[in-house]
Design an enzyme around this catalytic site. Structure first.
Site, PDB file in Angstrom:
ATOM      1  N   ASP A 217       0.829  -1.204   0.000  1.00 58.65           N
ATOM      2  CA  ASP A 217       0.000   0.000   0.000  1.00 58.65           C
ATOM      3  C   ASP A 217       0.867   1.260   0.000  1.00 58.65           C
ATOM      4  O   ASP A 217       1.873   1.321   0.719  1.00 58.65           O
ATOM      5  CB  ASP A 217      -0.874  -0.040   1.268  1.00 58.65           C
ATOM      6  CG  ASP A 217      -1.975   0.986   1.263  1.00 58.65           C
ATOM      7  OD1 ASP A 217      -2.858   0.895   0.391  1.00 58.65           O
ATOM      8  OD2 ASP A 217      -1.975   1.861   2.143  1.00 58.65           O
ATOM      9  N   GLU A 276       1.895  -0.401  -4.974  1.00 59.50           N
ATOM     10  CA  GLU A 276       0.935   0.639  -5.326  1.00 59.50           C
ATOM     11  C   GLU A 276       1.706   1.943  -5.222  1.00 59.50           C
ATOM     12  O   GLU A 276       1.912   2.471  -4.124  1.00 59.50           O
ATOM     13  CB  GLU A 276      -0.260   0.644  -4.362  1.00 59.50           C
ATOM     14  CG  GLU A 276      -1.345   1.595  -4.831  1.00 59.50           C
ATOM     15  CD  GLU A 276      -2.061   2.329  -3.709  1.00 59.50           C
ATOM     16  OE1 GLU A 276      -3.134   2.869  -3.973  1.00 59.50           O
ATOM     17  OE2 GLU A 276      -1.550   2.387  -2.579  1.00 59.50           O
TER      18      GLU A 276
HETATM   19  C1  BGC Z   1      -5.524   2.137  -0.512  1.00 56.90           C
HETATM   20  C2  BGC Z   1      -6.697   2.898  -0.018  1.00 56.90           C
HETATM   21  C3  BGC Z   1      -6.336   3.455   1.359  1.00 56.90           C
HETATM   22  C4  BGC Z   1      -5.023   4.237   1.328  1.00 56.90           C
HETATM   23  C5  BGC Z   1      -4.468   4.466   2.695  1.00 56.90           C
HETATM   24  C6  BGC Z   1      -4.537   3.278  -0.677  1.00 56.90           C
HETATM   25  O1  BGC Z   1      -3.703   3.245  -1.589  1.00 56.90           O
HETATM   26  O2  BGC Z   1      -5.752   1.462  -1.707  1.00 56.90           O
HETATM   27  O3  BGC Z   1      -7.852   2.131   0.039  1.00 56.90           O
HETATM   28  O4  BGC Z   1      -7.358   4.309   1.768  1.00 56.90           O
HETATM   29  O5  BGC Z   1      -4.057   3.552   0.609  1.00 56.90           O
HETATM   30  O6  BGC Z   1      -4.021   3.279   3.249  1.00 56.90           O
END
Ligand code: BGC
Length: 566
Positions: A217, A276
Site C-alpha cells: 500500500d 501501489e
Molecule cells: C488504498 C486505499 C487506502 C489508502 C491508505 C490506498 O492506496 O488502496 O484504500 O485508503 O491507501 O491506506
C-alpha cells in the site's frame, strides 16, 4: 507461469514456478464485502472459503485479499491495529490457514495487503506513544512535532491529508502527529530501525503461513525527509518529484525494498510483491525492478477514457516501461478505490464529446457521484458493453491483469447510499463534498433475492440496491451471454496467449479500431467506435464481448484463434 498439476487423488497443487506472477490474473477480494458466513453483515474468511469453487471456476491464478487485520475500520481496514492477526469480525488465524489451504488446493495463490506507511491509532505502538509523552522512544516510531504559533497551537505545517483536512492532529500534551491519510492513520517513521525490523517480521509471519505475495500500500510514501525547516504546501509543490522530494517517491525508499527483496528471495519459490506507487511513469521501473518489489501497478488504463488512441498509447508505453525493469506490465480497470469501470464508461465520454471537455474520467465520475447518480443519467447498457469490450482487450494483453470483485458480474457503482450509511473517511473529511469509495465496496449479490442477495444470512454492512438482482451470480452462472460467462471463457482461453509476452500492432485503417497479434497467431480486435468493423470471413472468433454476427459491432472486442486445425 503457474502450472496446475493433477495429483493422483484428483486434487490440484501448485507447481513451484518462480515467474508465475508475470502473466497471472489476480482477483482482488475486499473481504468485508465478498461473502458473510456468520451473518453479522460483514464478509469474513469463512465466507470466502465457502466460495473457493466459484473462484476456481472463474479461472484466476491468484487472490489478493485487501486488509483483514484487526481494525476500527476508520479507512476500510487500511487502518491496521495489528499486522499479525485477523479481525475477529472477519475470522481467526485458523480460518486464514484454512482459506490458504483451500485456495492452494485449487491452484490459486494468495496475496495479502501490507500497509506500511501508517498504522491505526489503535495500534499498540501508537497507544504507547500517546502515553509515553514527548521525547520518548515510543514517539520516535511515528512523526511527532511541536506546533507553531506562540503557544504551539498551530500545526507544524499547512499540509493537507489525502482525504482532505489538515495532515497534522494535536494530542492532549500539545504535540502534533503527521497523518497523510485519516486522523486514525498516524504515519510511521521509516528512519527508525525498529519500524523496519517489525515489518520484516510481519512479511515473514505471512510468508511462513504460505502467502505467495504481497501488495504494498502507498509504496512510494514510506521514507520522508523531515529536517527543519519543514516546507509549506506551496514550497512542496515546487520541488521536483525526482527522488529527492521530502515526502514522496524518495530514492531512499528503495533501501527498504532491497531489504524486503532479500526476505522474499529467501523463500522457495520467492515471494512476490506489487507496489501501489503513484509516481512519475519514468520512476515506476525502480519499484518494478527484480531487486525491489518486482512489479508495480499501472493505473493508466483505469484513468483513460474508452478511447482507442488513449488505449494504444498507454499499452505501448506500459509494455516499454515494464521491459525496462525486466518486469511484466500490470493492468487494472477497477479496484476498491475508484468508480467501477462499467459506470465510468456509462458516463458521457468526457474528453471525446462529453459535457466537460477538460474533465478526466475520474472528475466526471466524482461529479456524477456528487449528484447521487442523477446527473447525467447512466447509460447502463452502454457502460456494460464498453466494460466488457475493455476487459476482453485487457485480458488479451501480455502481463498480469488485476480484477476487482464484482466486475465479473458487470456491476455498476452504487451511487444511492444514504449519507448516514456512508463509511469512507473521504466523505467525512471533505464535509461530504467528495462522496468517496463506498459505492464500489457494496457486498456482492450471489442470489437474485433473499437476505442481502445471498451475501449472508444477516444483512449487509452497506445497502444493496434493487438492481443488484439482475447481476446475481446465480443468474449469470446459467446465462451463456452473461458477463460472468464472458470472463470465464476468456480466462480459460487466456492460457494459450501466455506462451510469451510479445504483442504486435496490426493496422486496421480505422482510428477507432485496435488490433494486435499475440504468440501463435492469436489476435485481439477492439472496436471503440459505434460503426461496425467488418472482419475477414476466415476469422475464427472464439470469444466476443457482444453478440458476434460476422462483423465486429461497435464497442466490442473479439479474440481470433490461430488458423489451422484446432
Ligand atoms: C488504498 C486505499 C487506502 C489508502 C491508505 C490506498 O492506496 O488502496 O484504500 O485508503 O491507501 O491506506
Amino acid at each position: 507461469m503457474a502450472q496446475l498439476l493433477a495429483e493422483p487423488t484428483g486434487t490440484a497443487f501448485l507447481h513451484d514456478d518462480a515467474s508465475w506472477w508475470r502473466q497471472a490474473v489476480v482477483y482482488q477480494i475486499y473481504p468485508r464485502s465478498f461473502a458473510d458466513a456468520n451473518g453479522d453483515g460483514t464478509g469474513d474468511l469463512a465466507g470466502i472459503c465457502a466460495r473457493v469453487d466459484y473462484l476456481a471456476g472463474l479461472g484466476i491464478d491468484a487472490v489478493w485479499l485487501s486488509p483483514f487485520y484487526p481494525s476500527a475500520l476508520a479507512d476500510g481496514g487500511y487502518d491496521v491495529a495489528d499486522y499479525r492477526d485477523v479481525d475477529p469480525r472477519i475470522g481467526t488465524l485458523d480460518d486464514f490457514d484454512a482459506l490458504v489451504a483451500a485456495l492452494h488446493a485449487r491452484g490459486i495463490r494468495v496475496i495479502v495487503d501490507i500497509v506500511p506507511n501508517h498504522t491505526s491509532n489503535l495500534h499498540a505502538w501508537f497507544q504507547e506513544a500517546l502515553a509515553a509523552g514527548r521525547g520518548s522512544a515510543a514517539r520516535e516510531r511515528y512523526i511527532f512535532r511541536d506546533g507553531t504559533g506562540p503557544d504551539g497551537s498551530l500545526p507544524p505545517t499547512d499540509w493537507v491529508s489525502m482525504f482532505g483536512g489538515p495532515a497534522w492532529e494535536r494530542v492532549p500534551d500539545g504535540q502534533w502527529y503527521l497523518h497523510n491519510f485519516a486522523v486514525e492513520q498516524p504515519d510511521l517513521n521509516w528512519a527508525n530501525p525498529e519500524v523496519r525490523a517489525d515489518f520484516v517480521t510481519t512479511l515473514r509471519f505471512w510468508a511462513d503461513r504460505g502467502v505467495d505475495g504481497f501488495r504494498i500500500d502507498v509504496a512510494h510514501m514510506l521514507t520522508k525527509d523531515l529536517s527543519e525547516p519543514l516546507p509549506s504546501t506551496a514550497q512542496l509543490a515546487l520541488i521536483p518529484k525526482d527522488g529527492n522530494h521530502p515526502l514522496v517517491d524518495r530514492d531512499d525508499v528503495q533501501e527498504v525494498y532491497a531489504e524486503w527483496r532479500e526476505v522474499f528471495n529467501s523463500y522457495d519459490p520467492p515471494r512476490t510483491a506489487v507496489a501501489e506507487a503513484w509516481v512519475n511513469p519514468a520512476r515506476v521501473p525502480l519499484y518494478a525492478s527484480p531487486t525491489s518489489l518486482g512489479q508495480a501497478f499501472n493505473f493508466d488504463l483505469l484513468l483513460a477514457d474508452f478511447d482507442a488512441g488513449q488505449f494504444r498509447d498507454i499499452i505501448t508505453a506500459s509494455l516499454d516501461l515494464a521491459a525496462r525493469s525486466g518486469s511484466s506490465s500490470t493492468w487494472v480497470l477497477s479496484n476498491h478505490d475508484v468508480v467501477r469501470h462499467a459506470t465510468r464508461y456509462a458516463l458521457s465520454s468526457p474528453r471525446t464529446g462529453g459535457q466537460h471537455p477538460d474533465a478526466t474520467p475520474a472528475s466526471a465520475a466524482s461529479a456524477w457521484l456528487r449528484s447521487r447518480g442523477a446527473d447525467p443519467a447512466l447509460d447502463r447498457e452502454r457502460g456494460e458493453r464498453r466494460a466488457r469490450a475493455a476487459t476482453l482487450l485487457m485480458l488479451g494483453l501480455p502481463g498480469s491483469a488485476y480484477l476487482y470483485q464484482g466486475e465479473e458480474l458487470g456491476l455498476h457503482e452504487v451511487a444511492e447510499i444514504p449519507d448516514e450509511q456512508r463509511q469512507d473517511p473521504t466523505f467525512f473529511r471533505t464535509g461530504g463534498a467528495e462522496i468517496g469509495r463506498d459505492g464500489c465496496r457494496v457486498p456482492l449479490p450471489w442470489t437474485p433475492g433473499g437476505t442481502s442477495f445471498g451475501f449472508g444470512p444477516g444483512g449487509a454492512h452497506l445497502p444493496q440496491p434493487a438492481w443488484f438482482t439482475d447481476h446475481a451470480v446465480a443468474l449469470e452462472d446459467r446465462d451463456p451471454d452473461s458477463t460472468l460467462s464472458l470472463y470465464r471463457r476468456a480466462l480459460a482461453l487466456r492460457h494459450a496467449l501466455r506462451a510469451d509476452e510479445r504483442l504486435t500492432w496490426i493496422e486496421t485503417g480505422r482510428e477507432d479500431v485496435l488490433r494486435f497479434a499475440r504468440p501463435g497467431g492469436w489476435e485481439v480486435v477492439t472496436n471503440f467506435g459505434t460503426q461496425d468493423y467488418p472482419l475477414e470471413p476466415t476469422a475464427d472468433v472464439v470469444v466476443s464481448s457482444s453478440e458476434f454476427t460476422g462483423t465486429l459491432a461497435g464497442e466490442s472486442t473479439v479474440w481470433i484463434a490461430p488458423e489451422g486445425p484446432s
